[in-house]
Structures are given as C-alpha cells and as structure tokens.
Design a protein around this motif. Structure first.
Motif, short mmCIF file in Angstrom:
data_model
loop_
_atom_site.label_atom_id
_atom_site.label_comp_id
_atom_site.label_asym_id
_atom_site.label_seq_id
_atom_site.Cartn_x
_atom_site.Cartn_y
_atom_site.Cartn_z
N GLN A 138 0.54 8.96 -6.91
CA GLN A 138 1.24 10.47 -6.52
C GLN A 138 0.82 11.30 -7.79
O GLN A 138 2.10 10.95 -8.33
CB GLN A 138 2.35 11.03 -5.16
CG GLN A 138 1.46 10.41 -4.01
CD GLN A 138 2.42 10.69 -3.20
OE1 GLN A 138 3.27 11.54 -3.07
NE2 GLN A 138 2.68 9.76 -2.10
N THR B 246 -2.70 12.80 -3.93
CA THR B 246 -1.65 12.61 -2.98
C THR B 246 -1.88 12.26 -1.76
O THR B 246 -1.98 10.88 -2.20
CB THR B 246 -1.95 13.92 -1.66
OG1 THR B 246 -3.15 14.06 -1.09
CG2 THR B 246 -1.88 15.73 -2.87
N ASN B 247 -0.58 11.83 -0.85
CA ASN B 247 -0.67 10.55 0.00
C ASN B 247 -1.06 10.41 0.50
O ASN B 247 -1.91 9.20 0.64
CB ASN B 247 1.39 10.99 0.81
CG ASN B 247 1.39 9.55 1.56
OD1 ASN B 247 1.85 8.99 1.07
ND2 ASN B 247 1.15 10.28 2.71
N ASP B 248 -2.64 11.25 0.99
CA ASP B 248 -3.53 10.41 2.01
C ASP B 248 -5.15 11.34 1.23
O ASP B 248 -6.35 10.78 1.72
CB ASP B 248 -3.39 11.30 3.29
CG ASP B 248 -3.19 12.76 3.44
OD1 ASP B 248 -3.26 13.35 1.92
OD2 ASP B 248 -2.90 13.69 3.84
N ARG C 55 0.92 -0.93 0.14
CA ARG C 55 -0.24 -0.17 -0.02
C ARG C 55 1.10 1.09 0.12
O ARG C 55 0.81 2.45 -0.41
CB ARG C 55 -1.18 0.10 1.15
CG ARG C 55 -1.92 -1.18 0.74
CD ARG C 55 -3.03 -1.03 2.19
NE ARG C 55 -4.33 -2.23 2.25
CZ ARG C 55 -5.31 -2.22 2.63
NH1 ARG C 55 -4.80 -1.86 3.94
NH2 ARG C 55 -6.40 -2.95 2.45
N GLY C 56 2.03 1.36 0.40
CA GLY C 56 2.73 2.57 0.87
C GLY C 56 3.57 2.14 -0.48
O GLY C 56 3.48 3.69 -1.60
N THR C 57 3.70 1.43 -1.36
CA THR C 57 4.22 1.66 -2.92
C THR C 57 2.95 2.30 -3.79
O THR C 57 3.51 3.56 -4.22
CB THR C 57 4.83 0.91 -3.40
OG1 THR C 57 5.36 -0.57 -2.39
CG2 THR C 57 5.18 -0.28 -4.61
N LYS D 57 0.62 4.25 -2.71
CA LYS D 57 0.93 5.11 -2.70
C LYS D 57 1.43 6.19 -3.26
O LYS D 57 1.26 7.28 -3.90
CB LYS D 57 0.21 6.29 -1.55
CG LYS D 57 -1.32 4.90 -0.55
CD LYS D 57 -0.91 5.08 0.75
CE LYS D 57 -1.96 6.36 1.70
NZ LYS D 57 -1.94 6.37 2.58
N ARG D 58 2.78 5.86 -2.91
CA ARG D 58 3.65 6.37 -4.23
C ARG D 58 3.18 6.61 -5.36
O ARG D 58 3.58 7.67 -6.34
CB ARG D 58 5.45 6.07 -3.81
CG ARG D 58 5.70 6.69 -2.33
CD ARG D 58 7.33 6.31 -2.13
NE ARG D 58 7.62 5.30 -1.52
CZ ARG D 58 7.01 4.10 -1.43
NH1 ARG D 58 6.77 4.29 -0.28
NH2 ARG D 58 7.31 2.52 -1.48
N LYS D 59 2.65 5.92 -5.79
CA LYS D 59 2.97 5.49 -7.35
C LYS D 59 1.59 6.13 -7.88
O LYS D 59 2.18 7.05 -9.14
CB LYS D 59 2.86 4.02 -8.26
CG LYS D 59 4.06 3.38 -7.87
CD LYS D 59 3.66 1.40 -8.49
CE LYS D 59 4.68 1.09 -8.67
NZ LYS D 59 4.40 -0.58 -9.61
N GLU E 299 -10.32 11.54 0.94
CA GLU E 299 -9.47 10.44 1.89
C GLU E 299 -9.08 9.73 1.67
O GLU E 299 -9.92 8.53 1.05
CB GLU E 299 -9.97 9.64 3.18
CG GLU E 299 -8.35 9.42 4.34
CD GLU E 299 -9.39 9.52 5.93
OE1 GLU E 299 -8.57 8.87 6.16
OE2 GLU E 299 -10.00 10.03 6.39
#
Length: 145
Positions: free
Chosen positions: A27, A57-59, A19-21, A23-25, A80
């Motif tokens: 953005q 964005t990230n969130d 999920r972190g990866t 979110k970066r993709k 969100e």
C-alpha cells in the motif's frame, strides 16, 4: 483427516496470512526506477505506456503517467488485486493477475522502500498458465508515500 489434507489446509492458511501481509506492505505510492538512460524510442514508449507511478491500495493497483496525473486522479489503468492460485513448480503466494492475463510477482524489500515486480508468466485461454523460471524481466519501484 489425513496428513495430506492437514498439510493442504495449513498451506492455504499460511498463503492467506502471507497475502494479507504483502497487501499491507504494498500500500502506498511508488515511482518506477529507471536504471541508466532511456536510449531508444521503443524503451521510451514502453515506460510512457507503463507510467511512472503506481498507487496500491488494499484491493487495487492504479497506474499513473506522472505525479501530476496522480494528484488529479487521471490514471492510465486501474485493476483489482487478484492473486493467482494456479499450480506452479514451487508454492508462490505473491503473484497477481493483471487485466491482460499476465502474471506478475510482487515483492517488497525488508525496509519497505523498494518494490520489485517480475514477470511470472501468462494465463492462456484454456485456463492453463506459462511459467517463467529463469531470467524474468521486471521493474523496480521506490516508495514515494
């Protein structure tokens, strides 16, 4: 700890990393790609309601009708990023719950220039979910920034 507990803990850790990866993709600014011509008033109304641009964005995910609206921050909707953790037939990490309780699966192609969003189901009042397995509808976006 038993094997089931270890496996569940490892699965949760992997889901957090994926999920972190994702979110970066995700953005950036994305523009919807319409295949062919918009032929009917219903289709036109649908795309106008959806908007042509997404800023992620990230969130959060923000929907804009036009690029001008993006520049003036005049958005249609903002929400969100809330991932869905409800059980499914297959382990899935990239489902996002939208404000209307629809669940959408977000995927960015390897080159990072194309994003696909597909309808994955809906959360009901009782907290259960539907799940679309075959022929999900969806949208394709191209990266603008």
């Amino acid at each position: 700890m038993n094997w089931g507990g270890k496996s569940l803990k490892l699965s949760d850790s992997l889901r957090t990393i994926l999920r972190g990866t994702l979110k970066r993709k995700l953005q950036g600014l994305w523009k919807i790609k319409v295949f062919g011509r918009i032929k009917t008033e219903d289709d036109r109304a649908h795309y106008n309601r959806l908007g042509k641009f997404l800023k992620i964005t990230n969130d959060s995910i923000t929907f804009f009708k036009t690029k001008k609206d993006f520049k003036t921050n005049n958005y249609i909707s903002n929400q969100e990023i809330k991932f869905c953790d409800l059980k499914t037939m297959f382990p899935i990490y990239n489902e996002v719950i939208h404000k209307n309780n629809n669940i959408w699966r977000y995927h960015v192609e390897e080159d990072g220039e194309v994003m696909r969003i597909t309808d994955s189901g809906k959360i009901f009042i009782d907290g259960n979910r539907s799940e679309i397995i075959s022929h999900p509808s969806g949208y394709t976006y191209n990266r603008v920034e």
